[in-house]
Design a protein around this motif. Structure first.
Motif, PDB file in Angstrom:
ATOM      1  N   CYS A  29       8.657  72.952  29.165  1.00 48.88           N
ATOM      2  CA  CYS A  29       8.965  71.793  28.176  1.00 48.88           C
ATOM      3  C   CYS A  29      10.384  72.196  27.695  1.00 48.88           C
ATOM      4  CB  CYS A  29       8.201  72.206  26.692  1.00 48.88           C
ATOM      5  SG  CYS A  29       8.589  71.135  25.606  1.00 48.88           S
ATOM      6  N   CYS A  62       9.004  65.822  20.256  1.00 46.55           N
ATOM      7  CA  CYS A  62       8.555  65.734  21.805  1.00 46.55           C
ATOM      8  C   CYS A  62       9.507  64.872  22.628  1.00 46.55           C
ATOM      9  CB  CYS A  62       6.990  65.278  22.152  1.00 46.55           C
ATOM     10  SG  CYS A  62       7.135  64.673  23.755  1.00 46.55           S
ATOM     11  N   CYS A  68       5.286  68.161  30.857  1.00 45.58           N
ATOM     12  CA  CYS A  68       4.000  69.024  30.555  1.00 45.58           C
ATOM     13  C   CYS A  68       2.814  68.185  31.317  1.00 45.58           C
ATOM     14  CB  CYS A  68       3.749  69.038  29.174  1.00 45.58           C
ATOM     15  SG  CYS A  68       4.030  67.367  28.376  1.00 45.58           S
TER      16      CYS A  68
HETATM   17  S1  SF4 Z   1       6.942  65.475  27.162  1.00 44.08           S
HETATM   18 FE1  SF4 Z   1       5.958  67.465  27.071  1.00 44.08          FE
HETATM   19  S2  SF4 Z   1       7.355  68.931  28.152  1.00 44.08           S
HETATM   20 FE2  SF4 Z   1       8.313  66.873  27.638  1.00 44.08          FE
HETATM   21  S3  SF4 Z   1       9.381  67.434  25.718  1.00 44.08           S
HETATM   22 FE3  SF4 Z   1       7.266  66.552  24.989  1.00 44.08          FE
HETATM   23  S4  SF4 Z   1       5.850  68.284  24.921  1.00 44.08           S
HETATM   24 FE4  SF4 Z   1       7.849  69.041  25.866  1.00 44.08          FE
END
Ligand code: SF4
Ligand code: SF4
Lengths: 163, 303
Positions: A29, A62, A68
């Motif tokens: 992440c 997020c 992820c």
């Molecule tokens: S999609 Fe997943 S990896 Fe990307 S910022 Fe959000 S939590 Fe983090």
């Protein structure tokens, strides 16, 4: 919290269940990389164990990069879960101000980033065609019909209270 | 090829010069672009974060407009591409979601059928036209060492979007190679530009961008090439903010792919859109003017 929200949380809990806390999501992440207080693995853990929203506001941090989601060995769709959490938070009127503003713009003109006032002139100068505008009445019907308006009003009301 | 052109809010209102480059090159590849009264895709961090249903129905409306005309949708922005493709995937694989969408759409006399596909320019160039068709049009190779950034929303979820490998993308590198550039491998090639949280948490957003720029700068590129207006703005305007915040000295020119394609094709008036750039290269991008080209002997055919 409404029954509807309760039901939604149960669904998210089900979706998060396969998680075995390996941490691949967090190590992938970009937000965690620079701000370790935002941790997708713990967000999923919280959903499974308590069925509660994670620490206030974290789901809104997020970046929706889907890393992820792509890498989770258990096929947990973290982004769907995070969006589910955001939906619940927005339904309570807790969306961040900039998001509320963007959605308000979408509701008014169907566009989220209308840009600066000079843009039409710039487009003209470049010889670009005029962009056909969506019918505002259609936007209104669909936005209201899908429950978007109610959520927007709730968030706008919270904003004005806070002012 | 005729497409419903989904410009997207960001490109139309914030990066019109990149749009110009698309409209400039399109006819040379027999691509006809039709403009329709689309709304925002809608964007996942905004509308979808508010309400998944609202997002789905508006995406279905956009696709239904193209279906009415019997056209596939051509996207220019990675964000629009992900949003529309994900919605389409849901609509096509979950009957209950499709009926929900159509219930709402019937109120505005539209129907989602699932007959139009969604394709990004990256795919048109790499998968449909291919190296051969593109290289036929290259007149003046653009000599640069570049890093490519395909963008999160073209790469993931790989199973659904199927644009390129999400962990080790190579297609964009091939596309710049055809134009004469040397693509450089770099560490965080598939990492996000940080745009998704810019409004809520600019400190986090620019910290992510700094990590990404650090990784690019390590291989000392002449420029970065993107296929998304949001990534473009992140890198171009963003690096100046990163420089202010962190005392760094990034100065990486950023280009949308079709801008460099237009330059390589020797199209006139490329200066028009290059003028819109804020980080300019230290070297002339257009090496010889079209006029100079003509008086020179043929020397670009051998390879
Ligand atoms: S999609 Fe997943 S990896 Fe990307 S910022 Fe959000 S939590 Fe983090
Ligand atoms: S990658 Fe998947 S299984 Fe591993 S911690 Fe994250 S959600 Fe759980």
């Amino acid at each position: 919290m409404t029954d509807e929200s309760q039901k939604r949380i149960e669904e998210l809990r089900e979706a998060a269940k396969p998680c075995f806390q390996c941490g691949i999501c967090s190590s992938s992440c970009p937000v965690f990389r620079v701000a370790p207080e935002v941790n997708p693995r713990l967000a999923i853990d919280a959903v499974v164990s308590t069925g509660e929203l994670t620490e206030e506001g974290n789901e809104w941090l997020c970046a929706y990069c889907l890393m992820c989601d792509q890498r989770c060995p258990m096929g947990v769709s973290l982004t769907d879960i995070l969006i589910g959490l955001k939906n619940l938070s927005a339904a309570e009127g807790n969306a961040p101000f900039n998001i509320t503003k963007a959605v308000e713009s979408f509701f008014t003109i169907g566009v989220i980033a209308p840009g600066t006032t000079g843009v039409e002139r710039k487009r003209n100068k470049l010889g670009l065609p005029e962009i056909p505008k969506p019918d505002p009445e259609q936007i209104k019907i669909l936005f209201e019909g899908t429950g978007g308006l109610e959520i927007l009003e709730k968030n706008l009301a919270k904003e004005s209270l806070a002012e | 090829m005729k497409y419903a052109f989904f410009i997207g809010c960001t490109m139309a209102y914030r990066l019109p010069f990149a749009e110009k480059s698309i409209r400039m090159v399109a006819p040379h590849f027999d691509i006809e672009l039709v403009d329709l009264p689309f709304t925002c895709c809608p964007e996942p961090s905004g509308v979808r974060s508010f309400s998944d249903d609202t997002w789905l129905v508006f995406a279905a409306r956009n696709i239904a407009l193209a279906e009415e005309k019997g056209l596939d949708i051509l996207t220019a922005c990675a964000g629009c591409h992900e949003s529309l493709s994900m919605a389409k995937h849901e609509l096509d694989t979950k009957p209950e979601r499709k009926s929900l969408a159509n219930e709402h759409l019937s109120a505005v006399d539209l129907e989602y059928k699932g007959t139009s596909s969604v394709i990004h320019l990256h795919q048109v160039f790499h998968d449909k036209l291919g190296a051969e068709e593109i290289s036929k049009k290259v007149e003046t190779p653009v000599i640069m060492r570049v890093v490519t950034h395909s963008g999160c929303h073209l790469l993931r979820p790989e199973e659904i979007l199927q644009v390129d490998s999400s962990e080790a993308p190579v297609k964009f590198d091939k596309l710049v190679e055809i134009l004469g550039m040397e693509p450089l491998e770099y560490m965080d090639k598939t990492m996000c530009c940080g745009a998704g949280v810019r409004g809520q948490a600019s400190d986090i957003s620019f910290s992510i961008l700094k990590e990404k720029l650090d990784s690019m700068a390590m291989v000392n590129p002449d420029a970065a090439v993107v296929f998304c207006p949001t990534c473009f703005i992140s890198f171009e305007s963003g690096q100046r903010i990163v420089n202010r915040m962190f005392g760094t000295e990034f100065k990486i020119p950023v280009y949308y792919y079709t801008e460099l394609l237009a330059v390589a094709m020797g199209l006139p008036e490329v200066e028009e859109f290059l003028a819109g750039h804020r980080v300019k290269p230290d070297f002339p991008l257009v090496h010889k003017s079209a006029a100079e080209q003509q008086v020179q002997p043929e020397n670009t055919t051998s390879q």
